[in-house]
Design a protein around this motif. Structure first.
Motif, mmCIF file in Angstrom:
data_model
loop_
_atom_site.group_PDB
_atom_site.id
_atom_site.type_symbol
_atom_site.label_atom_id
_atom_site.label_comp_id
_atom_site.label_asym_id
_atom_site.label_seq_id
_atom_site.Cartn_x
_atom_site.Cartn_y
_atom_site.Cartn_z
ATOM 1 N N THR A 46 53.634 28.597 34.038
ATOM 2 C CA THR A 46 53.538 28.107 35.420
ATOM 3 C C THR A 46 54.222 26.759 35.632
ATOM 4 N N PRO A 52 58.659 30.561 41.705
ATOM 5 C CA PRO A 52 57.187 30.481 41.679
ATOM 6 C C PRO A 52 56.540 31.704 42.350
ATOM 7 N N GLU A 53 57.130 32.202 43.433
ATOM 8 C CA GLU A 53 56.553 33.369 44.129
ATOM 9 C C GLU A 53 56.591 34.599 43.217
ATOM 10 N N ILE A 88 53.792 34.344 40.672
ATOM 11 C CA ILE A 88 52.482 34.719 41.231
ATOM 12 C C ILE A 88 52.379 36.246 41.327
ATOM 13 N N GLU A 89 53.449 36.860 41.825
ATOM 14 C CA GLU A 89 53.442 38.313 41.994
ATOM 15 C C GLU A 89 53.229 39.023 40.642
ATOM 16 N N ALA A 104 51.904 37.776 37.912
ATOM 17 C CA ALA A 104 50.578 37.482 37.374
ATOM 18 C C ALA A 104 49.534 38.381 38.028
ATOM 19 N N ALA A 129 47.518 30.026 32.151
ATOM 20 C CA ALA A 129 48.722 29.449 32.754
ATOM 21 C C ALA A 129 49.461 28.698 31.645
ATOM 22 N N LYS A 170 46.992 27.400 43.490
ATOM 23 C CA LYS A 170 47.348 28.585 44.276
ATOM 24 C C LYS A 170 47.350 29.848 43.396
ATOM 25 N N ILE A 171 47.975 29.755 42.236
ATOM 26 C CA ILE A 171 48.071 30.946 41.381
ATOM 27 C C ILE A 171 46.698 31.298 40.800
ATOM 28 N N GLU A 220 44.810 33.236 43.304
ATOM 29 C CA GLU A 220 45.320 34.611 43.421
ATOM 30 C C GLU A 220 44.859 35.505 42.254
#
Ligand SMILES: [Zn+2]
Length: 515
Positions: free
Chosen positions: A101, A114-115, A118-119, A121, A139, A152-153, A156
């Motif tokens: 991360t 970064p997006e 997240i997706e 993960a 992370a 944020k992650i 999620e």
């Protein structure tokens, strides 16, 4: 009081130490000992990384009944599938998923935005939850990540089903105050985080792994990841025994509880040190040889009058035996079995019978058989045996101050074929090792050679440790015998057998990968 869970990663992160290559028997023995120590979670390996790792994780999961067994997995389906196959027979299967991360890792290593991270993960956690009751999410390089992104992650992956969130200091960079602040930040910025477990994982590059882990506990972590003797990648991981004893001795301060059986600490430390070949420094906290030795006269005098004057940890607390029991010529099989069990080793009937033969042989040459002798014999019988590889048949070494040292060696390969060679050297050990190198017909670089006696006395057993590099494999070996040259030969052959074992496993992996 809060309960702190101990997640032991000796068999995964610890096994990543340079030159440490444990075989299946050795990993199983360590896992059984960790179960006796009552750690909460055993990370047994990285199932998708190799066939050998897969097999070890599977057997450990099937053997250990009172701890949760986990395995590491990248955030890809094939890793998760392999991990499930390996772990599904466990008492409480758990997956340890990770993805990096930090900007530096996302840009250079993953080459993902970064997006996208997240997706990936979230997708991985959701997929893992189809199989695993417990999913821990890590992370990687968390401590060099941007905190808003980290929060944020984490939010999620929690939504996706992760129940433990690990915040590793992968590169050993953080300071105790900063580390504590990351835990506080997450508690203040991720909704419902109080219903999930936060975990610490620290490396010792700046010598702060243990103190960082303790800081995490002070700031809300309920799980710590650590290894026995602090072994691990580079400078190592946080040492389990140091965190555990600090929490116990300073319970007044930390106000937490664990389920560990501290009396198993010394035994676990010895086992891991002997099997990995990684020596515990004498001044190491809790488990070092000198950790309970009082040298100064004033201190000795004080301790004799009242122990607590200079002793904050009693040796008994961590299971340092106060008197080492001695067996002798007349000790029977029953006494031997009892002692082996007391020392914490698990041997089959057949292994006990073989050990008894070796024990009697040694008792004919040596008056008192101490615990250390017994452990050395157990190792020879149980762990140093590579049935399908090379074994020493005989050696002969000639040495004199005015002679050229010469050695003759006879080996047997796994099929029973004899190999005989002779060579010279500038000393006995060199002559021996030159001869062995000829036997194996390959270039061997000797990186380290250490010899020590097993206990005291002129008739003590000799124990030799070597570290070798052959092609791109680096590994260690050990050998025990009454004679130093025989022990030296055995250690070298033991290391070479490990090299062949590792190469055979790699070839097997390639076959799997290409088929
Ligand atoms: Zn690590």
């Amino acid at each position: 009081m809060r309960n702190i869970k101990f997640f032991d990663t000796t068999l995964r992160d610890g096994e990543q130490s340079a030159g440490v290559n444990l075989n299946l028997q050795e990993k199983l023995e360590i896992a059984r000992q960790l179960e006796r120590l009552r750690v909460d979670i055993i990370e047994a390996g990285f199932p998708a990384s190799s066939k050998g790792d897969f097999e070890a994780v599977k057997q450990i999961a099937e053997t250990v009944r009172t701890c949760s067994v986990t395995g590491l997995s990248r955030s890809v389906r094939s890793d998760i599938d392999a991990a499930w196959e390996a772990l599904k027979g466990g008492a409480e299967p758990r997956l340890h998923l990770f993805i990096a991360t930090s900007p530096i890792h996302m840009v250079h290593k993953l080459r993902m935005t970064p997006e996208q991270v997240i997706e990936a993960a979230v997708e991985a956690v959701k997929y893992a939850k189809r199989f695993f009751p417990i999913v821990q999410w890590s992370a990687e390089d968390a401590c060099r990540s941007e905190l808003p992104f980290l929060a944020k992650i984490v939010a999620e992956v929690i939504k996706a089903g992760a129940s433990v969130i690990n915040i590793p200091d992968t590169v050993g960079y953080i300071t105790p105050k900063e580390y504590g602040e990351i835990f506080l930040y997450l508690q203040n910025n991720v909704q419902n985080i109080e219903n999930f477990s936060l975990s610490a994982h620290c490396h010792d590059d700046l010598g702060m792994a243990v103190v960082n882990s303790l800081s995490a506990i002070e700031h809300g972590a309920t799980q710590v990841e650590c290894t026995i003797n602090g072994i691990g990648e580079r400078a190592g991981n946080a040492a389990l025994e140091e965190i555990a004893v600090a929490l116990h001795i300073r319970k007044d301060y930390y106000q937490v509880e664990t389920r560990l059986n501290l009396q198993e600490i010394k035994r676990t430390s010895n086992l891991v040190s002997k099997l990995t070949g990684v020596v515990v420094p004498p001044n190491k906290a809790v488990v070092g040889k000198n950790a309970f030795a009082h040298e100064s006269g004033i201190h000795q005098d004080g301790v004799l009058k009242e122990k607590t004057t200079y002793e904050i940890i009693s040796p008994e607390l961590v299971g340092v035996p106060s008197n080492s029991m001695v067996l002798g010529k007349h000790s029977g099989r029953h006494a031997l079995r009892n002692r082996v069990e007391e020392l914490g080793y698990t041997l089959s009937d057949e292994e006990i019978n073989q050990l008894f033969v070796r024990f009697k042989e040694l008792a004919d040459k040596k008056k008192d058989i101490t615990d250390d002798d017994l452990i050395a014999l157990i190792f020879e019988e149980k762990f140093d045996h590579f049935k399908d590889f090379y074994q020493l048949s005989s050696i002969q070494v000639q040495y004199g101050t005015n002679q050229i040292p010469t050695a003759v060696v006879v080996l047997k390969d796994g099929k029973g074929n004899e190999i005989q060679e002779a060579a010279t050297g500038s000393g006995s050990v060199e002559a021996l090792y030159n001869t062995l190198e000829r036997c194996f017909q390959t270039e061997v670089t000797l990186l380290d050679y250490r010899i020590e006696s097993v206990g005291g006395g002129r008739d003590a057993l000799a124990q030799v440790f070597v570290k070798v590099r052959v092609r791109d494999v680096e590994t260690s070996g050990r050998g025990t015998a009454q004679d130093v040259l025989e022990a030296s030969a055995k250690a070298y052959i033991n290391a070479m057998n490990r090299v062949f074992m590792i190469e055979a496993m790699r070839a097997e992996n390639e076959k799997v990968a290409t088929s």
